[in-house]
Enzyme design. Structure first.
Site, mmCIF file in Angstrom:
data_model
loop_
_atom_site.group_PDB
_atom_site.id
_atom_site.type_symbol
_atom_site.label_atom_id
_atom_site.label_comp_id
_atom_site.label_asym_id
_atom_site.label_seq_id
_atom_site.Cartn_x
_atom_site.Cartn_y
_atom_site.Cartn_z
ATOM 1 N N GLU A 120 -32.499 13.766 -76.762
ATOM 2 C CA GLU A 120 -32.237 14.867 -77.681
ATOM 3 C C GLU A 120 -32.458 14.491 -79.141
ATOM 4 O O GLU A 120 -32.643 15.353 -79.990
ATOM 5 C CB GLU A 120 -30.793 15.356 -77.510
ATOM 6 C CG GLU A 120 -30.516 16.044 -76.195
ATOM 7 C CD GLU A 120 -29.076 16.497 -76.097
ATOM 8 O OE1 GLU A 120 -28.825 17.699 -76.335
ATOM 9 O OE2 GLU A 120 -28.205 15.659 -75.810
ATOM 10 N N LYS A 121 -32.397 13.191 -79.455
ATOM 11 C CA LYS A 121 -32.479 12.755 -80.844
ATOM 12 C C LYS A 121 -33.907 12.746 -81.375
ATOM 13 O O LYS A 121 -34.123 12.618 -82.574
ATOM 14 C CB LYS A 121 -31.862 11.364 -80.981
ATOM 15 C CG LYS A 121 -30.370 11.332 -80.651
ATOM 16 C CD LYS A 121 -29.788 9.940 -80.822
ATOM 17 C CE LYS A 121 -28.299 9.935 -80.491
ATOM 18 N NZ LYS A 121 -27.702 8.578 -80.626
ATOM 19 N N ASP B 124 -51.592 10.447 -82.700
ATOM 20 C CA ASP B 124 -50.730 9.455 -82.055
ATOM 21 C C ASP B 124 -51.113 9.206 -80.599
ATOM 22 O O ASP B 124 -50.287 9.310 -79.688
ATOM 23 C CB ASP B 124 -49.266 9.903 -82.150
ATOM 24 C CG ASP B 124 -48.296 8.735 -82.009
ATOM 25 O OD1 ASP B 124 -48.765 7.588 -82.076
ATOM 26 O OD2 ASP B 124 -47.095 8.977 -81.819
ATOM 27 N N GLY C 299 -36.683 9.150 -76.137
ATOM 28 C CA GLY C 299 -35.826 9.433 -77.283
ATOM 29 C C GLY C 299 -34.773 10.482 -77.028
ATOM 30 O O GLY C 299 -33.865 10.667 -77.832
ATOM 31 N N VAL D 193 -38.968 17.411 -78.589
ATOM 32 C CA VAL D 193 -38.483 17.057 -77.262
ATOM 33 C C VAL D 193 -39.324 17.747 -76.193
ATOM 34 O O VAL D 193 -39.700 18.912 -76.341
ATOM 35 C CB VAL D 193 -36.995 17.463 -77.108
ATOM 36 C CG1 VAL D 193 -36.481 17.083 -75.728
ATOM 37 C CG2 VAL D 193 -36.151 16.804 -78.194
ATOM 38 N N VAL D 194 -39.618 17.033 -75.100
ATOM 39 C CA VAL D 194 -40.345 17.616 -73.976
ATOM 40 C C VAL D 194 -39.392 17.765 -72.796
ATOM 41 O O VAL D 194 -38.700 16.820 -72.418
ATOM 42 C CB VAL D 194 -41.552 16.749 -73.566
ATOM 43 C CG1 VAL D 194 -42.285 17.387 -72.377
ATOM 44 C CG2 VAL D 194 -42.510 16.581 -74.738
#
Length: 489
Positions: free
Chosen positions: A64-65, A178, A62, A69-70
């Protein structure tokens, strides 16, 4: 030119007991040398580790969106880490975040990725974990390049993740948010491990499942709550992934199983690798995990008792089952563009990079002024170099070999770039032995030049010497990292 030397001559045999069994670095950076104690990091330390949270350091899906974020980061001492950056509103209470992270950070088990720190400074909420250099289950299962995961490795993954969940259960960390193929990572030895990021839920947004709702536990759809049995349901979806090699909605899988067509679920690439009885047992376990009523699902102890007996090759290392090299594992995501092209045998990209680099890599070397002197003194030498470069640019490799060979005989000082270009030209004309010789000559000119090692890797691979080729790729990547004054993500 003197005696040529290549490190391939001193490579340890795969049967050599002195050869290292455990990888120790990725591109010269330390991976999992010793698990650090949990600590609170300064924001500036993590900002520096990720080059200012550069988008090029992002390793999660995904980009930056994504809400969370990892990043791949590198701490002092070249220790690689994974850094999860939560959205600013996810954890409004900094103290709650630190307390929760500290609790998860106490977990230490060989089946999970250790959480080694956090940061709650200003609006920032970050988690820091061990870096797993061999990608995710999703990559190896759904987007494989060289070979599909073999049956024995899939059974091992099911077993090890069951062990991880059982450990978390024992430590009273029964809720995992998840659980999916992206949460299962592979360490430097190729062993699967469960990410600890899933043990921390965003306190405000309440989103425990980011995947398609078709794969979420029924009780979550009804109540929005996750219970320990929800984790078992998600484990069942992992079993479906492993059995089929693709995403199958649980409802569809259960219809197939009820229709007594369980073996239709099986990945066709696994044909001949498993006993039907073993496959049926895993399918049956998946069916139990996917029951609509939470109370009807098994517990983690049952998972272990069902899966562990199915392991048939416990003595075989995971990296062997997965087809990973025994020595230092280099990930494509950790390589320079030239290294990536080498790893993928992408000769077109390799050629483009050689063109763009030109002769710049020889700046600062002993022979840096040689071409400048030639252009002033010998017009014939200048013309020969010019015609060779034009032929190389135009992919006229037969003529580039001719001109560069003439130039080699005229040069007062050897040029690593000329040898490199001629080596590549030999590769493109199926003259691998000559390509290897020239790549070695380039290494003589500049002993720690990554390009020379990458060219040797290409030539060795073309010659069918894959182990030696991997060694050269690793060396090139290590020298790539060493040459950087500051780490580039």
């Amino acid at each position: 030119m003197g005696c040529l030397h290549s490190k391939t001559a001193n490579l340890p045999s795969s049967d050599d007991p002195s050869a290292p069994n455990k990888p120790e670095s990725v591109n010269g950076d330390q991976v999992d040398q010793e698990i650090q104690n949990f600590k609170e990091f300064e924001l500036n330390e993590l900002r520096k580790a990720t080059n200012g949270f550069s988008p090029s350091c992002i390793v999660s899906e995904g980009g930056e969106k994504a809400p969370n974020v990892v990043y791949r980061g590198k701490l002092e001492g070249n220790h690689l880490v994974a850094i999860k950056r939560f959205s600013r509103q996810s954890w409004p209470d900094a103290q709650q975040f630190v307390v929760e992270a500290t609790g998860v950070g106490k977990l230490r088990n060989k089946r999970i990725v250790s959480l080694i720190g956090c940061c709650a400074e200003g609006d920032e909420r970050l988690l820091v974990a061990e870096y797993m250099p061999n990608d995710t289950l999703s990559k190896h299962l759904f987007h494989w390049e060289k070979q599909p995961l073999p049956w024995d490795m899939r059974v091992r993954i099911a077993d090890y993740i069951a062990e991880a969940l059982d450990y978390c259960n024992i430590e009273n960390r029964k809720i995992y948010h998840d659980l999916n193929a992206y949460r299962i990572l592979f360490d430097e030895e190729g062993d699967p491990r469960l990410s600890t990021f899933g043990l921390m839920k965003n306190s405000r947004d309440g989103k425990s499942y980011s995947t398609n709702l078709a794969y979420t536990p029924p009780e979550f759809l009804r109540t929005g709550r996750v219970i320990p049995e929800s984790v078992i349901f998600s484990y069942g979806t992992i079993l479906l992934d492993l059995l089929s090699g693709k995403h199958i909605p649980p409802s569809h899988a259960l219809d197939i199983i009820r229709g007594k067509n369980a073996l239709l679920l099986m990945d066709s690439s696994l044909e001949g690798q498993y006993a039907n009885d073993d496959a049926t047992k895993l399918v049956d376990l998946a069916s139990k995990c996917l029951q609509s009523e939470a109370k009807d699902r098994p517990d983690t102890k049952f998972l272990l008792s069902a899966v562990a007996p199915l392991q048939k090759q416990e003595e075989v290392a995971s990296h062997v089952l997965m087809g990973l090299p025994k020595n230092t594992v280099i990930l494509p995501t950790m390589l320079s563009p030239l290294g990536k092209a080498c790893a993928k045998m992408d000769l077109a990209t390799f050629h483009d990079i050689l063109l763009k680099t030109g002769y710049r890599d020889e700046e600062g070397a002993e022979n840096e002024l040689s071409f400048q002197e030639w252009t002033q003194q010998v017009q014939e030498m200048l013309n020969t170099k010019k015609f060779g470069d034009i032929a190389f640019r135009d992919k006229d490799f037969k003529n580039s070999i001719e001109y560069y060979s003439k130039l080699v005989g005229m040069m007062p000082v050897p040029s690593a770039t000329v040898f490199a270009r001629r080596a590549f030209s030999y590769l493109m004309t199926d003259q691998q032995e000559l390509a290897l010789r020239d790549a070695m000559q380039a290494q003589v000119c500049i002993p720690e030049w990554p390009t020379a090692f990458y060219l040797q890797a290409l030539a060795l691979s073309k010659l069918g010497m894959e182990t030696d080729a991997q060694d050269m790729l690793n060396d090139g990547a290590a020298y790539d990292a060493k040459r950087q004054n500051s780490w580039r993500c």
